[in-house]
Scaffold this motif. Structure first.
Motif, PDB file in Angstrom:
ATOM      1  N   ARG A   1      23.432 105.430 120.063  1.00  0.00           N
ATOM      2  CA  ARG A   1      22.634 104.301 120.523  1.00  0.00           C
ATOM      3  C   ARG A   1      21.151 104.636 120.638  1.00  0.00           C
ATOM      4  NH1 ARG A   1      20.822 102.730 125.531  1.00  0.00           N
ATOM      5  NH2 ARG A   1      20.237 100.521 125.631  1.00  0.00           N
ATOM      6  N   THR A   2      20.798 105.701 121.353  1.00  0.00           N
ATOM      7  CA  THR A   2      19.395 106.049 121.562  1.00  0.00           C
ATOM      8  C   THR A   2      19.039 107.295 120.758  1.00  0.00           C
ATOM      9  OG1 THR A   2      19.838 107.476 123.474  1.00  0.00           O
ATOM     10  CG2 THR A   2      19.519 105.117 123.901  1.00  0.00           C
TER      11      THR A   2
ATOM     12  N   HIS B   1      21.675  94.629 127.124  1.00  0.00           N
ATOM     13  CA  HIS B   1      21.438  95.592 128.201  1.00  0.00           C
ATOM     14  C   HIS B   1      20.158  96.384 127.998  1.00  0.00           C
ATOM     15  CE1 HIS B   1      23.832  97.707 125.146  1.00  0.00           C
ATOM     16  NE2 HIS B   1      23.152  98.773 125.506  1.00  0.00           N
ATOM     17  N   THR B   2      19.463  96.162 126.887  1.00  0.00           N
ATOM     18  CA  THR B   2      18.170  96.813 126.724  1.00  0.00           C
ATOM     19  C   THR B   2      17.017  95.875 127.070  1.00  0.00           C
ATOM     20  OG1 THR B   2      17.960  96.169 124.420  1.00  0.00           O
ATOM     21  CG2 THR B   2      19.098  98.233 124.867  1.00  0.00           C
ATOM     22  N   LEU B   3      17.352  94.644 127.434  1.00  0.00           N
ATOM     23  CA  LEU B   3      16.314  93.655 127.685  1.00  0.00           C
ATOM     24  C   LEU B   3      16.132  93.438 129.174  1.00  0.00           C
ATOM     25  CD1 LEU B   3      17.437  91.000 125.065  1.00  0.00           C
ATOM     26  CD2 LEU B   3      15.521  92.572 124.838  1.00  0.00           C
TER      27      LEU B   3
ATOM     28  N   ARG C   1      26.273  92.487 122.575  1.00  0.00           N
ATOM     29  CA  ARG C   1      26.676  92.855 121.218  1.00  0.00           C
ATOM     30  C   ARG C   1      26.681  94.370 121.071  1.00  0.00           C
ATOM     31  NH1 ARG C   1      26.630  88.625 117.436  1.00  0.00           N
ATOM     32  NH2 ARG C   1      25.870  86.663 118.305  1.00  0.00           N
ATOM     33  N   VAL C   2      27.697  94.863 120.397  1.00  0.00           N
ATOM     34  CA  VAL C   2      27.837  96.289 120.118  1.00  0.00           C
ATOM     35  C   VAL C   2      28.088  96.454 118.622  1.00  0.00           C
ATOM     36  CG1 VAL C   2      28.688  96.891 122.421  1.00  0.00           C
ATOM     37  CG2 VAL C   2      30.306  96.196 120.646  1.00  0.00           C
ATOM     38  N   PRO C   3      27.833  97.652 118.073  1.00  0.00           N
ATOM     39  CA  PRO C   3      27.948  97.812 116.614  1.00  0.00           C
ATOM     40  C   PRO C   3      29.381  97.862 116.098  1.00  0.00           C
ATOM     41  CG  PRO C   3      27.265  99.855 117.657  1.00  0.00           C
ATOM     42  CD  PRO C   3      27.230  98.811 118.725  1.00  0.00           C
TER      43      PRO C   3
ATOM     44  N   GLN D   1      14.737 103.103 124.876  1.00  0.00           N
ATOM     45  CA  GLN D   1      15.160 101.962 124.081  1.00  0.00           C
ATOM     46  C   GLN D   1      16.208 102.383 123.051  1.00  0.00           C
ATOM     47  OE1 GLN D   1      14.121  98.831 124.548  1.00  0.00           O
ATOM     48  NE2 GLN D   1      12.753  99.405 126.223  1.00  0.00           N
ATOM     49  N   ALA D   2      16.989 101.417 122.601  1.00  0.00           N
ATOM     50  CA  ALA D   2      17.977 101.679 121.553  1.00  0.00           C
ATOM     51  C   ALA D   2      17.271 101.924 120.225  1.00  0.00           C
ATOM     52  CB  ALA D   2      18.945 100.501 121.434  1.00  0.00           C
ATOM     53  N   ARG D   3      17.895 102.719 119.377  1.00  0.00           N
ATOM     54  CA  ARG D   3      17.349 102.973 118.050  1.00  0.00           C
ATOM     55  C   ARG D   3      17.443 101.694 117.218  1.00  0.00           C
ATOM     56  NH1 ARG D   3      20.954 105.955 115.511  1.00  0.00           N
ATOM     57  NH2 ARG D   3      19.544 106.772 113.938  1.00  0.00           N
ATOM     58  N   PRO D   4      16.460 101.420 116.373  1.00  0.00           N
ATOM     59  CA  PRO D   4      16.532 100.195 115.552  1.00  0.00           C
ATOM     60  C   PRO D   4      17.756 100.191 114.646  1.00  0.00           C
ATOM     61  CG  PRO D   4      14.698 101.629 114.869  1.00  0.00           C
ATOM     62  CD  PRO D   4      15.197 102.153 116.167  1.00  0.00           C
ATOM     63  N   GLU D   5      18.201 101.351 114.170  1.00  0.00           N
ATOM     64  CA  GLU D   5      19.399 101.409 113.326  1.00  0.00           C
ATOM     65  C   GLU D   5      20.633 100.960 114.106  1.00  0.00           C
ATOM     66  OE1 GLU D   5      16.461 104.391 111.797  1.00  0.00           O
ATOM     67  OE2 GLU D   5      17.277 103.866 113.760  1.00  0.00           O
TER      68      GLU D   5
END
Length: 932
Positions: free
Chosen positions: A563-564, A38-40, A462-464, A439-443
Motif C-alpha cells: 500500500r505505502t 481511509h487516506t482522505l 476500495r481495496v485492490p 499516503q498510499a502509493r499511486p500504483e
C-alpha cells in the motif's frame, strides 16, 4: 488557486494500442477512485474534485483538443538561477524530453503519440494549478526542459492533503546536550564549524490546515515551504496526474512517462555547483556546504552535519547516514578489542605446543597421513601443513573465545543505544507520528477496484484485491522467493562438488614431498589451493546471482502491490535479505558446520551423491579456511561495491562531458548541468542499506573465526560515508526528499542477526575450532588415568588426536601414487577419535570422542545462556526512548495543542462577539419602530 475543472485526456483508438507504458495503474476509470477513503480527510475534497473530470469526447488522434501548453522562454544567461525567467517563481521540479520533431527516427506515428500524451499531461498539470515554463537546451537543441513551479495556493492545498507538519512557533525547550561536555576542547575539533553551517532553528510543528493558516509561523511565503518540501509536494502531484484514457482505462504518473521514454528525466534541482558558491546572493549554497564540510576528503575526521543532510535530501537520506555514522562509531570499540585479541594470538603463537609438534621433523615429519581421496591422492606427511598450523594459532586462541563473548554483548549495546538515538532523531526531525501521515502509493490507488466495508468506520472503501486474491498473491510471491533460495543452495552444492573434484587434481599435481626450501610449496598445499579457488568461484557466482535476483525481487514486490512506500520497501527488504543471506553466508555455513564433520574414516568414507568423497579439514580444523573465505568475500565485496559506487557514475559523467566538449564554451543553466548527472534511482538507498547489513552479518555471525573483521568494517565504513556523500553531492542528481521515521525492516533484521550470532559463534568455537578438544586433552587426557604425563600439558596432543588406520584395510588401495618409503609403514593416521586396528572395537569412536562431544554441547549451552541472559538484561535495562526524549515529546504535544486550542478559542470568541453585536443591532432595529 484556480482548481482543475477539466482534464485533457487522450482517448486512443483500438488500433493504436501499441503502448509500452506497462500496466501498473491501468484500470478502468469508471471503477477506480484516486485515493482510498481511509487516506482522505475533510481537506482532501480537492482530490475528489480532481477525479470528477470531464473527458473530452474528441475520439481519435485526428480530432484536436485545446491543450494548455507551457510558455517557451529563451535561456536568460544566468547559470545559477533557480527561478523562471521572471526571477520570481521558483523552479520546484524539472521535466526533460526530446523534441519529436527533431528526432532522427522514421517512427512518425510513435513520435506523434508520445507528443500527444506529453501535451495532455502538461495541460493537465496546468489545469491542476501548476505553472510551467519550457526552455530549449543550450548544448543539445533536441532537448527541452520544462520547469515546474507550484504557487502558494497549490502548496497550501497539498500540504494539508499530505499532512505535512509545518512550524507553529519557535521551540523554547532546551536542546540535547552532549555527553562529552567536559571534553569540549576535543569534540570541537570533530564538530562541524557552526559559523559555516549554522544550526537550524527549532519549531513547534503541527499538520498544516488551510483554515487555520493564521496559527502557523508564516513570516515569508517564499520561505515558509523550504525547497525540499516544495519538491515533495510537486512530485506528489506529478505522480497522480493523468495523461491518457484508452478503453475506459486511465494512465497516469510521471514515473510511467519516464519509463516509457516520453520524458527523459524528472528531478528537483541542486541549489548550486558543488565546487563553488552561487552568484545568486539569495541562494543558501547548501550543496556547496555539504561538499565542503561533509563529502570532501579533508572532512573525513569530522562529524556529519545531519541536520543539513536532512534539510537538503530529506529524512530518509538523513536517517541512513545517522545510522551508518552511529554503527561506525560503535565499530571503533569492537575493532579495538578485536585487534587486541588478534595481537594476543600473534604474540603467543610461538608458545603453541601443538603447532610445534606439527612442524617438528621428528613428530610431524614422521607422521604419515592417509590419502584424502580414493585413487589419485597420495599418502602425505603431517608437517606439510606447518605454515597453516602457525597461522591457525593466531586465530584459534583463548582470545577468540573472549572476543566472541564480547561481540555478543556489543551487538546488543549497539542495537539498544541506536533505538534511543533513533527516538531522539524522530523528535528532532518531526517524524514521531509519520505512519499516520503516509499516503498510499499511486500504483496501489490505481488498483483499488473492490468495494469492502471498513470494520472500524462501517463505511465502504476500495481495496485492490479480495482476501482470496491477496492469499493467492502471497502464495505465488513466497513460492518465487523459495525457488530462488533453492537455486542458491543448488549453486552451493555445485561449489562443494567442485571442491571435491578439484582437490583430487591438486593432490595429484602438487608436490608430494616437503623440503622446506621452496617458498611456494610451503603455502600451496592441496587444501589451500582448493579453498582459495573455490572461494573465488563462489564470490563470482554470488555477484552474478545478485544481479539477476535484484530484478526478480522487484518484479515480485510489484506484483504483491504494497500500500505505502514504506510497506513496499519493507517487503522488498525482506525478500532481498533472505536471498542475500543464503547467497553470501551459505558457503561460510558449509565450511563452519558441515565440512569435515561427516567424512567417516579411511576404510569406510562417506560419499556425496554416491560418487564424491566428502572433503576433510586440515589436521588443525577448518577454522583457517573459514577465515580465508570471509576475507575473500568481505574484501572482494568491498572492492566490487566501490567500483560500482564510484567508478561507474564517474565514468558515465565523464563520457557525458566528453560528448558535449565541443560546446563546452557555452554557459549551461543549472537544470542542464543537473540533467547530465546520473539518476540515483528509487532503490539506490536500499542497496546502501543492504551492503551494510550484509557486512554487519559478517562482523557478528562469524567473528569468532576472524577477530579483525570489525577493523576491516570500520575502515570500510569510514570511507563508505565519505564516498556515499561524495557521489550524492557531485555525481548524482538531487533526489526527491522523502520522509522516514526509522530504518524500517532493517531494524528487526539486525535483531535477528544478533540472536543468531550467539549460536553461530558458540558453534564455531565448539565444532569448527579445536579449542574444546585441546581443553579436554589438557585437563583430562594429558594426565592419568588417560595420559602418561605427571602434570597438565599440551605435549602429545597431536599424536593423541590422530587415529591409526591399517593400510591393508583400504577397500580401494591408492596404488597409483604410493608414498616414498611407505614400505616401512603398515599404518597411516587420520583426524578422528577412534580405536586403533586390532582393538575389540576397532575404528569405533573412543572415550576421548565422547568426552569432547559432551564438552562441546556443555560449552554451547553455557555460552548461549550466559550471553542471552546478559543481552536480555541489557535490553530490559536500557529503554528504547530516553526519559528526556519522552518528556520533550509530551511537552511539545501539550504546548502545540494548547496553542491551537487558545487560537481556536480566540477565533470563536471573536466570532461570537461579532454575532452578538449583530443580534443586538437586529433586536434594536426591531424594537425602535414599536417604541416610536
Amino acid at each position: 488557486m484556480q482548481m482543475m475543472t477539466r482534464d485533457v485526456l487522450l482517448e486512443m483508438d483500438q488500433e493504436e494500442e501499441d503502448d509500452d507504458d506497462g500496466d501498473i495503474g491501468d484500470v478502468p476509470a469508471s471503477r477506480r477512485p484516486f485515493l482510498t477513503p481511509h487516506t482522505l480527510h475533510s481537506s482532501s475534497r480537492v482530490l475528489e474534485n480532481l477525479e470528477q473530470t470531464v473527458v473530452s469526447s474528441f475520439g481519435a488522434l485526428e480530432s484536436q483538443p485545446d491543450f494548455q501548453t507551457p510558455e517557451f522562454e529563451e535561456f536568460n544567461g544566468k547559470p545559477d538561477s533557480l527561478f523562471f525567467n521572471d526571477g520570481q517563481r521558483r523552479i520546484d521540479f524539472v521535466l526533460v524530453y526530446e523534441d519529436e520533431s527533431r528526432k532522427e527516427t522514421n517512427k512518425k506515428g510513435s513520435n506523434e503519440k508520445q507528443r500527444r500524451k506529453r501535451r495532455a499531461y502538461e495541460s493537465n498539470l496546468i489545469c491542476g494549478g501548476l505553472q510551467l515554463e519550457a526552455t530549449r537546451s543550450i548544448l543539445d537543441d533536441k532537448l527541452v526542459f520544462v520547469k515546474v513551479h507550484a504557487p502558494w495556493e497549490v502548496l497550501c492545498t497539498y500540504a494539508e492533503i499530505m499532512h505535512i507538519k509545518l512550524p507553529l512557533k519557535p521551540n523554547d525547550l532546551k536542546t540535547r546536550t552532549s555527553a562529552f561536555g567536559n571534553f569540549t576542547w576535543f569534540t570541537k575539533v570533530l564538530q562541524v564549524d557552526e559559523s559555516i553551517i549554522k544550526p537550524e532553528q527549532e519549531f513547534f510543528t503541527a499538520p498544516f490546515e488551510k483554515n487555520r493558516m493564521n496559527d502557523f509561523y508564516i513570516q515569508d511565503r517564499d520561505t515558509f515551504f523550504n525547497p525540499a518540501t516544495r519538491s515533495r509536494i510537486v512530485y506528489f502531484i506529478l505522480c497522480r496526474i493523468k495523461y491518457q484514457v484508452r478503453d475506459n482505462v486511465k494512465k497516469f504518473g510521471i514515473n510511467k512517462l519516464v519509463s516509457s521514454g516520453i520524458y527523459k528525466a524528472a528531478f528537483p534541482l541542486h541549489d548550486c555547483n558543488f565546487s563553488h558558491k552561487s552568484e545568486d546572493l539569495s541562494c543558501p549554497n547548501e550543496r556547496y556546504l555539504l561538499y565542503r564540510e561533509w563529502a570532501h576528503p579533508r572532512s573525513i575526521y569530522k562529524k556529519q552535519p545531519l541536520d543539513l543532510i536532512r534539510k537538503y535530501y530529506g529524512e530518509k537520506i538523513g536517517i541512513y547516514f545517522a545510522w551508518l555514522g552511529y554503527y561506525t562509531q560503535m565499530l571503533l570499540l569492537a575493532a579495538v578489542v578485536g585487534v587486541a585479541c588478534f595481537l594476543y594470538g600473534y604474540v603467543n603463537q610461538n608458545n603453541c605446543t601443538w603447532s610445534k609438534e606439527v612442524c617438528h621433523p621428528d613428530i610431524g615429519g614422521k607422521i604419515i597421513m592417509c590419502p584424502q581421496c580414493d585413487r589419485l591422492c597420495p599418502f602425505w606427511k603431517l608437517n606439510i601443513t606447518c605454515e597453516s598450523s602457525k597461522k591457525l594459532c593466531i586465530f584459534d586462541s583463548f582470545g577468540t573465545l573472549v572476543f566472541a563473548v564480547f561481540m555478543g554483548v556489543w551487538v546488543t549495546l549497539f542495537l539498544e543505544f541506536w533505538k534511543r538515538r533513533q527516538a531522539e532523531l524522530e523528535y528532532e526531525w518531526d517524524t514521531v507520528e509519520l505512519q499516520q501521515e503516509e499516503q498510499a502509493r499511486p500504483e496501489y490507488e490505481a488498483r483499488c477496484t473492490h468495494v469492502v466495508i471498513n470494520e472500524i468506520t462501517q463505511e465502504e472503501e476500495r481495496v485492490p484485491f479480495t482476501t482470496w486474491g491477496k492469499c493467492i498473491r502471497i502464495t505465488l510471491c513466497a513460492s518465487a522467493v523459495l525457488f530462488w533460495i533453492l537455486l542458491i543452495i543448488a549453486s552451493v552444492i555445485g561449489i562443494i562438488v567442485y571442491r571435491l573434484s578439484v582437490f583430487i587434481v591438486f593432490s595429484a599435481k602438487l608436490p608430494k614431498n616437503f623440503n622446506g626450501t621452496d617458498p611456494i610449496q610451503k603455502y600451496l598445499t592441496p587444501q589451500t589451493a582448493t579453498s582459495i579457488t573455490a572461494s573465488l568461484i563462489s564470490f563470482i557466482i554470488i555477484m552474478i546471482l545478485n544481479t539477476i535476483y535484484e530484478k526478480v525481487a522487484i518484479m515480485i514486490t510489484n506484483f504483491e502491490l504494497p500500500r505505502t512506500q514504506t510497506d513496499y520497501e519493507n517487503s522488498l527488504t525482506m525478500k532481498m535479505f533472505l536471498f542475500q543471506f543464503v547467497n553470501y553466508y551459505s558457503s561460510c555455513f558449509y565450511i563452519a558446520f558441515f565440512k569435515g564433520k561427516f567424512v567417516g574414516y579411511p576404510g569406510d568414507p562417506v560419499y556425496w551423491l554416491g560418487k564424491y568423497r566428502n572433503e576433510e579439514c586440515d589436521p588443525g580444523g577448518c577454522l583457517l579456511e573459514l577465515t580465508t573465505q570471509l576475507t575473500i568475500i568481505m574484501g572482494g565485496k568491498a572492492i566490487w561495491n566501490n567500483i560500482q559506487e564510484v567508478l561507474l557514475p564517474w565514468v558515465k559523467n565523464l563520457i557525458g562531458r566528453c560528448r558535449t566538449v565541443s560546446r563546452a564554451e557555452k554557459i549551461a543553466p543549472r537544470w542542464e548541468q543537473d540533467y547530465h548527472l546520473q539518476p540515483m534511482g528509487k532503490l539506490g538507498l536500499f542497496y546502501e542499506y543492504l551492503e551494510m547489513i550484509i557486512q554487519f552479518g559478517f562482523v557478528t555471525l562469524f567473528v569468532a573465526s576472524f577477530p579483525l573483521a570489525p577493523l576491516l568494517a570500520l575502515v570500510n565504513n569510514i570511507l563508505e560515508i565519505r564516498v556515499d556523500a561524495w557521489k550524492m553531492t557531485t555525481q548524482y542528481r538531487r533526489m526527491v526528499p522523502e520522509k522516514a521515521q526509522d530504518i524500517g525492516a532493517w531494524q528487526p533484521i539486525m535483531q535477528g542477526i544478533a540472536i543468531l550470532a550467539v549460536v553461530t559463534n558458540a558453534m564455531i568455537i565448539a565444532f569448527t575450532s579445536d579449542m574444546i578438544p585441546r581443553l579436554v586433552y589438557y585437563w583430562s587426557f594429558s594426565v592419568p588415568p588417560y595420559g602418561d604425563h605427571t602434570h597438565y600439558t599440551m605435549e602429545g596432543y597431536i599424536n593423541n588426536t590422530l587415529s591409526y588406520f591399517n593400510i591393508a584395510d583400504f577397500k580401494n588401495r591408492s596404488k597409483g601414487n604410493p608414498y616414498s618409503g611407505l614400505e616401512k609403514h603398515t599404518t597411516c593416521r587420520y583426524r578422528d577419535f577412534r580405536y586403533p586396528p586390532g582393538h575389540p572395537q576397532e575404528y569405533k569412536h573412543n572415550i576421548y570422542y565422547w568426552h569432547v562431544i559432551a564438552a562441546k554441547l556443555a560449552f554451547i549451552i553455557v555460552m548461549e545462556h550466559i550471553i542471552y541472559s546478559v543481552k536480555f538484561f541489557i535490553s530490559y535495562a536500557i529503554p528504547d526512548v530516553s526519559k528526556s526524549t519522552k518528556s520533550k515529546i509530551k511537552r511539545e504535544k501539550y504546548l502545540t495543542q494548547k496553542l491551537l486550542h487558545e487560537n481556536h478559542l480566540k477565533d470563536v470568541t471573536k466570532n461570537m462577539g461579532v454575532i452578538a453585536e449583530r443580534m443586538v443591532e437586529v433586536v434594536d432595529n426591531n424594537l425602535r419602530p414599536k417604541l416610536e
